[in-house]
Write an enzyme that holds these catalytic residues in place. Structure first.
Site, PDB file in Angstrom:
ATOM      1  N   CYS A 158       0.798  -1.233   0.000  1.00  0.00           N
ATOM      2  CA  CYS A 158       0.000   0.000   0.000  1.00  0.00           C
ATOM      3  C   CYS A 158       0.829   1.281   0.000  1.00  0.00           C
ATOM      4  O   CYS A 158       0.813   2.017  -0.981  1.00  0.00           O
ATOM      5  CB  CYS A 158      -0.919   0.002   1.221  1.00  0.00           C
ATOM      6  SG  CYS A 158      -2.064  -1.370   1.210  1.00  0.00           S
TER       7      CYS A 158
HETATM    8  N1  LIG Z   1      -2.518  -6.305   2.003  1.00  0.00           N
HETATM    9  C1  LIG Z   1      -2.962  -5.234   2.637  1.00  0.00           C
HETATM   10  O1  LIG Z   1      -2.635  -5.007   3.784  1.00  0.00           O
HETATM   11  C2  LIG Z   1      -3.926  -4.262   1.981  1.00  0.00           C
HETATM   12  C3  LIG Z   1      -4.552  -3.300   2.792  1.00  0.00           C
HETATM   13  C4  LIG Z   1      -5.460  -2.431   2.210  1.00  0.00           C
HETATM   14  C5  LIG Z   1      -5.710  -2.504   0.846  1.00  0.00           C
HETATM   15  N2  LIG Z   1      -5.078  -3.429   0.075  1.00  0.00           N
HETATM   16  C6  LIG Z   1      -5.433  -3.482  -1.346  1.00  0.00           C
HETATM   17  O2  LIG Z   1      -6.240  -4.622  -1.573  1.00  0.00           O
HETATM   18  C7  LIG Z   1      -5.972  -5.168  -2.870  1.00  0.00           C
HETATM   19  C8  LIG Z   1      -5.581  -6.629  -2.763  1.00  0.00           C
HETATM   20  O3  LIG Z   1      -4.384  -6.721  -2.011  1.00  0.00           O
HETATM   21  P1  LIG Z   1      -3.869  -8.082  -1.385  1.00  0.00           P
HETATM   22  O4  LIG Z   1      -2.805  -7.702  -0.425  1.00  0.00           O
HETATM   23  O5  LIG Z   1      -4.989  -8.915  -0.899  1.00  0.00           O
HETATM   24  O6  LIG Z   1      -3.240  -8.793  -2.687  1.00  0.00           O
HETATM   25  P2  LIG Z   1      -2.783 -10.321  -2.813  1.00  0.00           P
HETATM   26  O7  LIG Z   1      -1.787 -10.359  -3.911  1.00  0.00           O
HETATM   27  O8  LIG Z   1      -2.443 -10.885  -1.481  1.00  0.00           O
HETATM   28  O9  LIG Z   1      -4.101 -11.077  -3.280  1.00  0.00           O
HETATM   29  C9  LIG Z   1      -4.733 -10.865  -4.483  1.00  0.00           C
HETATM   30  C10 LIG Z   1      -5.275 -12.187  -4.989  1.00  0.00           C
HETATM   31  O10 LIG Z   1      -5.985 -11.924  -6.187  1.00  0.00           O
HETATM   32  C11 LIG Z   1      -5.782 -13.015  -7.066  1.00  0.00           C
HETATM   33  N3  LIG Z   1      -6.116 -12.599  -8.410  1.00  0.00           N
HETATM   34  C12 LIG Z   1      -5.432 -11.808  -9.260  1.00  0.00           C
HETATM   35  N4  LIG Z   1      -6.108 -11.639 -10.409  1.00  0.00           N
HETATM   36  C13 LIG Z   1      -7.257 -12.332 -10.278  1.00  0.00           C
HETATM   37  C14 LIG Z   1      -8.379 -12.562 -11.117  1.00  0.00           C
HETATM   38  N5  LIG Z   1      -8.443 -12.037 -12.337  1.00  0.00           N
HETATM   39  N6  LIG Z   1      -9.370 -13.324 -10.634  1.00  0.00           N
HETATM   40  C15 LIG Z   1      -9.289 -13.889  -9.408  1.00  0.00           C
HETATM   41  N7  LIG Z   1      -8.281 -13.702  -8.564  1.00  0.00           N
HETATM   42  C16 LIG Z   1      -7.272 -12.948  -9.007  1.00  0.00           C
HETATM   43  C17 LIG Z   1      -4.327 -13.381  -6.845  1.00  0.00           C
HETATM   44  O11 LIG Z   1      -4.054 -14.690  -7.281  1.00  0.00           O
HETATM   45  C18 LIG Z   1      -4.209 -13.221  -5.330  1.00  0.00           C
HETATM   46  O12 LIG Z   1      -4.506 -14.417  -4.640  1.00  0.00           O
HETATM   47  C19 LIG Z   1      -4.900  -4.275  -3.478  1.00  0.00           C
HETATM   48  O13 LIG Z   1      -5.502  -3.289  -4.247  1.00  0.00           O
HETATM   49  C20 LIG Z   1      -4.246  -3.644  -2.267  1.00  0.00           C
HETATM   50  O14 LIG Z   1      -3.669  -2.392  -2.578  1.00  0.00           O
HETATM   51  C21 LIG Z   1      -4.201  -4.335   0.616  1.00  0.00           C
END
Ligand SMILES: NC(=O)c1ccc[n+]([C@@H]2O[C@H](COP(=O)([O-])OP(=O)(O)OC[C@H]3O[C@@H](n4cnc5c(N)ncnc54)[C@H](O)[C@@H]3O)[C@@H](O)[C@H]2O)c1
Length: 448
Positions: free
Chosen positions: A286
């Site tokens: 983030c």
């Molecule tokens: N990790 C954090 O602490 C956090 C906090 C707030 C916001 N965010 C936001 O949340 C969002 C997700 O982050 P995250 O940390 O969970 O990412 P992540 O990489 O851990 O998980 C994302 C998942 O989405 C899957 N994916 C990708 N393309 C896909 C598709 N077309 N169909 C189905 N699944 C698909 C991936 O395989 C993965 O398992 C991002 O935008 C991030 O900026 C993350």
């Protein structure tokens, strides 16, 4: 509101109340999987969608790939009906679909929305009248309206439109930012208020009903763009304040003042001050990334986001500053980085988590190798580290023993499991970028 729209709204709200609503979460990562478990814990039927076959099979086998989520939690959710799939046709059975896929930057530091567009294109053929679609991925203001909505409308064979007024039939679309703080157990997920902005009043009402069943407070705002910008403001606020203390730390070091003592004193002020702490650089999915989503969008409006750029400059220079401090510490012992053996403690981007995305350790290890050091690492959360989008380390975790063999031990992540006193006792030189050795008095420590 027409009778048909009113009855489909009432039906979904009723389904939420009676926990009959089927919730689909797309992206079973750090955000999506905990969210799926929250809904499952509230007795909803939850389906997790992911394109990674390994994740789908691990979840369906009752396992977990995120350290802080125990396999028992997955198994408990399975008993309540949770399952994972890569089959998008199942979207048709869902009442609400929440998208939690990655939003990284590309190599030119521009938004890479390919995961969002890929997801929306995949679900569009299966959406149905009265369904709620929510984007949670962090992104620039305008994404929901300018990217998600057109792709949904273009991609579904029924010609469904996004319902913007209470009278209009169609699919309901909203944006609601994720606000999780990994590793922070002081606030429970239920107690983090959920901001929701919809493409129409019905979308906000539906999203508020869905989220209201798992979060104690929902904060409706007037549009998806306001909700998108809210998340960016929160992260930019952190990014800018961390840059400020990182810069002040460097000044304090020159002045012989302990920045941590200063922060501890300043935070006794009961108003107008929030403590941020210096470190070896920003990490995570983030804070190092999201601000640049806004800088990129701002250019469309002929606007330069100077605070973001300056903060980015200061924060990205921190790993280089750490290397300078290490070079200074070795110099005192008539050594150079070239030829030295360095143990890096902690790969994760912050304490007690198993996430190394954008971690400053990765940059620091690469810089040390470039300068001719032999580098080892220890991190209880990573038995090995291979290749990522921006690194190729191919290393294996080193046991925390015989620390005297290293010319320097470099604390990059202050995991609580480390015994810092024992580390200082055994090491020849300790470079501490996290104030982890606070209270330990030793000439071997360089705090930076
Ligand atoms: N990790 C954090 O602490 C956090 C906090 C707030 C916001 N965010 C936001 O949340 C969002 C997700 O982050 P995250 O940390 O969970 O990412 P992540 O990489 O851990 O998980 C994302 C998942 O989405 C899957 N994916 C990708 N393309 C896909 C598709 N077309 N169909 C189905 N699944 C698909 C991936 O395989 C993965 O398992 C991002 O935008 C991030 O900026 C993350």
């Amino acid at each position: 509101m027409t009778t048909a729209v009113a009855s489909s709204l009432a039906e979904l709200k009723q389904k939420v109340e009676t926990r009959q609503a089927r919730i689909g979460i797309v992206g079973m990562g750090y955000v999506g999987l905990p969210l799926a478990l929250l809904f499952s814990g509230e007795r909803f039927q939850v389906t997790g969608f992911d394109i990674e076959a390994r994740k789908v099979s691990t979840l369906n086998g009752g396992g977990s790939y995120i350290v802080r989520i125990l396999p028992q939690s997955i198994q408990q959710a399975q008993k309540a009906g949770f399952r994972a799939t890569a089959d998008y046709s199942e979207i048709a059975r869902m009442d609400a679909v929440i998208i939690c896929v990655p939003t990284p930057l590309n190599e030119h530091h521009e938004p890479d929305l390919s995961f969002v567009t890929g997801t929306v294109e995949s679900i569009a053929p299966y959406i149905h009248e009265g369904q709620l679609i929510v984007l949670e991925s962090t992104t620039y203001p305008g994404t929901t309206e300018e990217v998600v909505v057109p792709l949904l409308e273009k991609g579904n064979p029924l010609g469904l439109k996004v319902a913007r007024t209470p009278d209009a039939p169609g699919v309901h679309v909203a944006f609601s930012p994720e606000r999780e703080d990994p590793g922070n157990d002081t606030v429970s997920r239920h107690d983090i208020p959920k901001v929701v902005g919809g493409c129409g009043p019905v979308a906000v009402e539906l999203a508020s009903a869905v989220y209201g069943s798992i979060f104690r407070r929902v904060v409706p705002v007037s549009s998806p763009a306001v909700a998108e910008m809210t998340k960016l403001l929160e992260n930019i606020y952190r990014c800018v304040n961390i840059a400020l203390v990182n810069e002040l730390k460097q000044l304090c070091m020159r002045m012989g003042i302990d920045i941590h003592e200063v922060i501890d004193a300043a935070k006794t002020k009961p108003f107008g001050f929030h403590a941020f702490y210096p470190g070896p650089g920003l990490g995570g999915h983030c804070i190092p990334i999201d601000p640049f989503y806004l800088s990129w969008k701002a250019k469309e409006f002929d606007f330069r986001t100077r605070f973001i750029e300056l903060a980015g400059e200061v924060n990205t220079s921190m790993p280089y500053f750490v290397i300078e401090q290490l070079a200074g510490g070795l110099n005192e012992q008539r050594k150079s980085i070239k030829g030295s053996k360095v143990l890096v403690l902690g790969l994760a981007y912050k304490r007690d988590i198993d996430d190394l995305r954008e971690s400053p350790s990765l940059t620091i290890i690469e810089l040390l190798r470039e300068k001719g050091a032999t580098v080892a690492y220890n991190d209880p959360y990573f038995p090995t580290v291979g290749r990522g989008r921006h690194y190729a380390l191919n290393m294996t975790n080193t046991p925390l023993d015989n620390l005297g063999q290293y010319d320097a031990v470099l604390i990059v992540t202050d995991h609580t499991s480390y015994d810092y006193r024992a580390i200082v006792e055994q090491a020849q030189l300790v470079i501490d970028t996290r104030n982890a050795t606070k209270g330990i008095d030793s000439p071997k420590i360089v705090r930076c």
